[in-house]
Every structure is written in C-alpha cells, then in structure tokens.
Design a protein around this motif. Structure first.
Motif, short mmCIF file in Angstrom:
data_model
loop_
_atom_site.label_atom_id
_atom_site.label_comp_id
_atom_site.label_asym_id
_atom_site.label_seq_id
_atom_site.Cartn_x
_atom_site.Cartn_y
_atom_site.Cartn_z
N GLY A 175 0.83 -1.21 0.00
CA GLY A 175 0.00 0.00 0.00
C GLY A 175 0.85 1.24 0.00
N THR A 176 0.20 2.37 0.21
CA THR A 176 0.90 3.65 0.26
C THR A 176 0.60 4.32 1.60
OG1 THR A 176 -0.98 4.76 -0.80
CG2 THR A 176 0.81 3.99 -2.23
N ALA A 177 1.50 5.21 2.00
CA ALA A 177 1.32 5.92 3.25
C ALA A 177 0.13 6.87 3.16
CB ALA A 177 2.59 6.70 3.59
N THR A 178 -0.59 7.01 4.26
CA THR A 178 -1.74 7.92 4.30
C THR A 178 -1.64 8.82 5.52
OG1 THR A 178 -3.11 6.40 5.63
CG2 THR A 178 -3.20 6.16 3.22
N GLU A 179 -2.16 10.04 5.36
CA GLU A 179 -2.17 10.98 6.48
C GLU A 179 -3.05 10.44 7.61
OE1 GLU A 179 -2.62 15.77 7.04
OE2 GLU A 179 -4.21 14.74 5.94
N GLN A 180 -4.10 9.72 7.26
CA GLN A 180 -5.01 9.19 8.27
C GLN A 180 -4.30 8.25 9.23
OE1 GLN A 180 -7.77 10.56 8.49
NE2 GLN A 180 -9.10 9.31 9.76
N ALA A 181 -3.35 7.47 8.74
CA ALA A 181 -2.61 6.57 9.62
C ALA A 181 -1.82 7.35 10.65
CB ALA A 181 -1.69 5.68 8.79
N LEU A 182 -1.19 8.46 10.22
CA LEU A 182 -0.44 9.30 11.16
C LEU A 182 -1.37 9.93 12.19
CD1 LEU A 182 2.24 10.54 12.02
CD2 LEU A 182 1.87 12.34 10.31
N VAL A 183 -2.55 10.32 11.76
CA VAL A 183 -3.54 10.91 12.68
C VAL A 183 -3.92 9.91 13.77
CG1 VAL A 183 -5.95 11.69 12.84
CG2 VAL A 183 -4.46 12.59 11.05
N TRP A 184 -4.19 8.68 13.38
CA TRP A 184 -4.54 7.65 14.37
C TRP A 184 -3.36 7.35 15.30
CZ3 TRP A 184 -8.92 4.30 15.17
CH2 TRP A 184 -10.06 4.66 14.44
N GLY A 302 5.96 12.27 16.14
CA GLY A 302 5.93 13.72 15.99
C GLY A 302 6.29 14.42 17.27
N ASP A 303 7.42 15.16 17.26
CA ASP A 303 7.83 15.85 18.49
C ASP A 303 6.98 17.10 18.70
OD1 ASP A 303 8.85 17.90 16.85
OD2 ASP A 303 10.84 17.01 16.80
N PRO A 304 7.07 17.73 19.87
CA PRO A 304 6.22 18.90 20.16
C PRO A 304 6.35 20.01 19.12
CG PRO A 304 7.23 18.11 22.18
CD PRO A 304 7.85 17.33 21.07
N GLN A 305 7.57 20.27 18.65
CA GLN A 305 7.77 21.34 17.67
C GLN A 305 7.01 21.05 16.37
OE1 GLN A 305 11.87 22.11 16.79
NE2 GLN A 305 11.43 23.82 15.43
N GLU A 306 7.10 19.82 15.90
CA GLU A 306 6.42 19.44 14.66
C GLU A 306 4.90 19.56 14.81
OE1 GLU A 306 5.96 15.50 11.76
OE2 GLU A 306 7.43 15.51 13.40
N CYS A 307 4.37 19.08 15.93
CA CYS A 307 2.92 19.13 16.14
C CYS A 307 2.43 20.57 16.32
CB CYS A 307 2.54 18.28 17.34
SG CYS A 307 2.74 16.49 17.07
N ARG A 308 3.20 21.37 17.02
CA ARG A 308 2.81 22.78 17.18
C ARG A 308 2.80 23.50 15.83
NH1 ARG A 308 6.17 22.68 22.22
NH2 ARG A 308 4.70 22.80 23.96
N ALA A 309 3.77 23.20 14.99
CA ALA A 309 3.82 23.82 13.67
C ALA A 309 2.57 23.47 12.86
CB ALA A 309 5.08 23.38 12.94
N LEU A 310 2.10 22.24 12.98
CA LEU A 310 0.89 21.83 12.27
C LEU A 310 -0.32 22.59 12.78
CD1 LEU A 310 -0.63 20.03 10.31
CD2 LEU A 310 -0.65 18.23 12.04
N VAL A 311 -0.41 22.78 14.10
CA VAL A 311 -1.53 23.51 14.69
C VAL A 311 -1.52 24.96 14.22
CG1 VAL A 311 -2.55 24.32 16.84
CG2 VAL A 311 -1.64 22.00 16.70
N VAL A 312 -0.34 25.58 14.23
CA VAL A 312 -0.23 26.99 13.81
C VAL A 312 -0.57 27.14 12.33
CG1 VAL A 312 1.40 28.88 13.46
CG2 VAL A 312 1.44 27.59 15.59
#
Length: 320
Positions: A175-184, A302-312
């Motif tokens: 298969g291929t990577a999906t954003e949904q998998a990372l979300v879960w 996903g470290d805090p910096q990466e997750c915060r960047a996504l939120v911003v």
C-alpha cells in the motif's frame, strides 16, 4: 465544551482497568524489557479479547471499527497500566492496511484485530518499536508500505520496555502511506500519554501522603500541593483535547491533543521524580516504568515542535 464518556464507554474503561490490574503489569513490563515476551503476549491476547485492536479495524475485516473515541478510552487505560508492546504501531498498521485495498486487508487485518498478530511500523531507515516481537513489520518507504522480511539487532532505548530494531529492507509492497494513519498514531499516543500522566499523579499523591519530613507528611507542604495541582490541571486540560480530537480526527486537532497530553505527562513525570526523592531515581521503583514512558511518548510520532507547527499552520489557513 465537556467531553464525558457515556455509560458504555465508562464500563469499557472499568473492565480494562480491572483486567490490567489483575495482570500485574509492572512484572510484565520488566520481563518484556529483558526480551522475555511470554507474559507480554498473554497480556496482549487478553487486551485483544477485550476488543482494543479491533476498534481500528472495519467490521468487514472482522473488526469493530473504526471507533476512535473508544480507542482513546482504551489507550488511556493502557497508559495508566504501562502496558508494553507496539500498541500504537499495531493500530497504525491496521489503518494503513485498511487503505491498502480489500485483498491485502482481508488477508492481514483479521489477525491484527484478534490479537493473533502484533504489528510494528517505522519509516524506512528508522528504528521500529518491538520489531523482535512483532509478526507483521511494515516499512514506510517512499515507494509505498512494504512488508519487511525481518529485523536487525535490538538497540538500547530510553525506555527499556520500548525495544528498538532496524527493519530489513525489501519486501512486498502492500500500500501507500496515508495521512489518516499518522492521525490515528498520534491520537493513540496522546491517549496513552494521558494515561501515563494520570498514573504518575496518582502514585505521587499516594506517596507524599506516606513520606514524612519534620514529623508531618510532605503532602501537607504548600509547595508540594502546588506542584501536584499544576500537574492535575495540565492533565485535566489535556483530557478534553484528546477526546475532542477523537471526535473530529482533524490532523491539527490531533496534533494539539498530542502536544497537550504528552507535555502534561512529561511535566507530571518531572514533578513525580522530584517529590519521590532519591527512590524515584531507582529502576527498582515501579515509578520508573512510567517516567521513561512519559519521556519516550513525548517525541513518538511527531515531536512537540512538529505538532505545534501543524496547529499553527492550520490556524493560519482558517484565518485566511
């Protein structure tokens, strides 16, 4: 807004709590850390029988899901009891395989849902969690998700119960990577971290009631109460973010929940270590099983910096 579990979800959490309490998970964690997987596999089977892994598997593949809210409820309890094994990775693998198409899903998912197969997932070239115990190893490669044919030697980890192994290259593309998998993956990590933080807080509150200085329990000192109150507030603020994210499954909501839960758990771990004093630094003290896990989960998926960047970034998109 308040996010409160309904009666069925509360009963589910209570049944998992009873199951894991009876299992004596600290001993299981220590055996797992030494590479003895027997008791851990038994516990894994019992968790699977409770339906935890089936929550990420659609009904057409012998699952119960997808049911992200119930999954979050379950992972809080798994974190509270420091259950070892590739828990988040198995859920992530289930989501990836669901998106791989009916042929692959029908072939691999029923065993994941039933607990017959542990799964681990890692980006190509990175270390996979518990690759030596997993029967299904997925390598997240640029050309797709591959079934890795094996693994390399176990490497030391900050959390001894999180055994890291490189995955062997090659293997069938499924298969291929999906954003949904990372979300879960991030949602499960956030819920697990929340449970770890709650366990650390409960253990520390109990300890400061017993430990005495100057003839009185240290829990009566105002400075100690302030530290515990700060930890309690951080965890209680993270809780609705976790369950709110489970309802929406929006990437930014889940990233925010992961930051809040993991930072709250990490802050609680620091307070727990300080308030336990010297005994908190010893591996013989059960507290260490949660301390190391809180630190490891902080940067998992996903470290805090990466997750915060996504939120911003998401907030900026909504503003414009």
């Amino acid at each position: 807004m308040r996010f409160l579990p309904d009666a069925e979800q509360r009963a589910f959490a209570a049944s998992l709590d009873a199951l894991l309490t009876a299992a004596g998970t600290p001993a299981v964690v220590r055996e797992w850390s030494r590479g003895d997987h027997a008791s851990g596999r038994q516990l894994w089977s019992r968790v699977a029988e409770a339906g935890v892994f089936a929550l990420a598997v659609p009904e057409e593949y012998e699952g119960l899901g997808p049911r992200p809210v119930e999954l979050a409820v379950a992972f809080v309890e798994l974190g509270r009891h420091a259950v070892p094994g590739p828990l988040v990775e198995t859920i992530t693998a289930a989501v990836l395989l669901t998106g791989a198409g009916p042929v692959i899903a029908k072939r691999l998912l029923p065993s994941v849902a039933s607990g017959g197969t542990m799964a681990t997932v890692a980006p190509e070239g990175a270390f996979a969690l518990d690759g030596d115990a997993a029967g299904l190893r997925l390598s997240w490669a640029p050309d797709g998700i591959r079934l890795s044919p094996g693994h390399g030697p176990v490497r030391p980890s900050l959390d001894p119960a999180r055994r890291l192994t490189p995955l062997s290259p090659g293997g069938e593309v499924v298969g291929t990577a999906t954003e949904q998998a990372l979300v879960w993956a991030r949602l499960a990590t956030a819920a697990q971290a929340l449970g770890v933080g709650l366990a650390l807080l409960d253990r520390t509150v109990a300890y400061v009631k017993q430990r005495s200085q100057f003839g009185v329990p240290v829990g009566s000192f105002q400075a100690v109460r302030h530290r515990l109150a700060d930890a309690k507030i951080a965890l209680e603020l993270a809780r609705p973010l976790v369950f709110g994210a489970a309802l929406t499954l929006r990437p930014a909501d889940v990233a925010a929940a992961k930051v809040a839960a993991c930072e709250a758990a990490y802050g609680t771990a620091r307070s727990a270590l300080q308030l336990h004093g010297a005994i908190g630094y010893t591996a013989e003290c059960d507290l260490s099983l949660w301390l190391t896990k809180a630190r490891a989960l902080r940067t998992a998926w996903g470290d805090p910096q990466e997750c915060r960047a996504l939120v911003v970034s998401a907030a900026g998109d909504r503003r414009w």
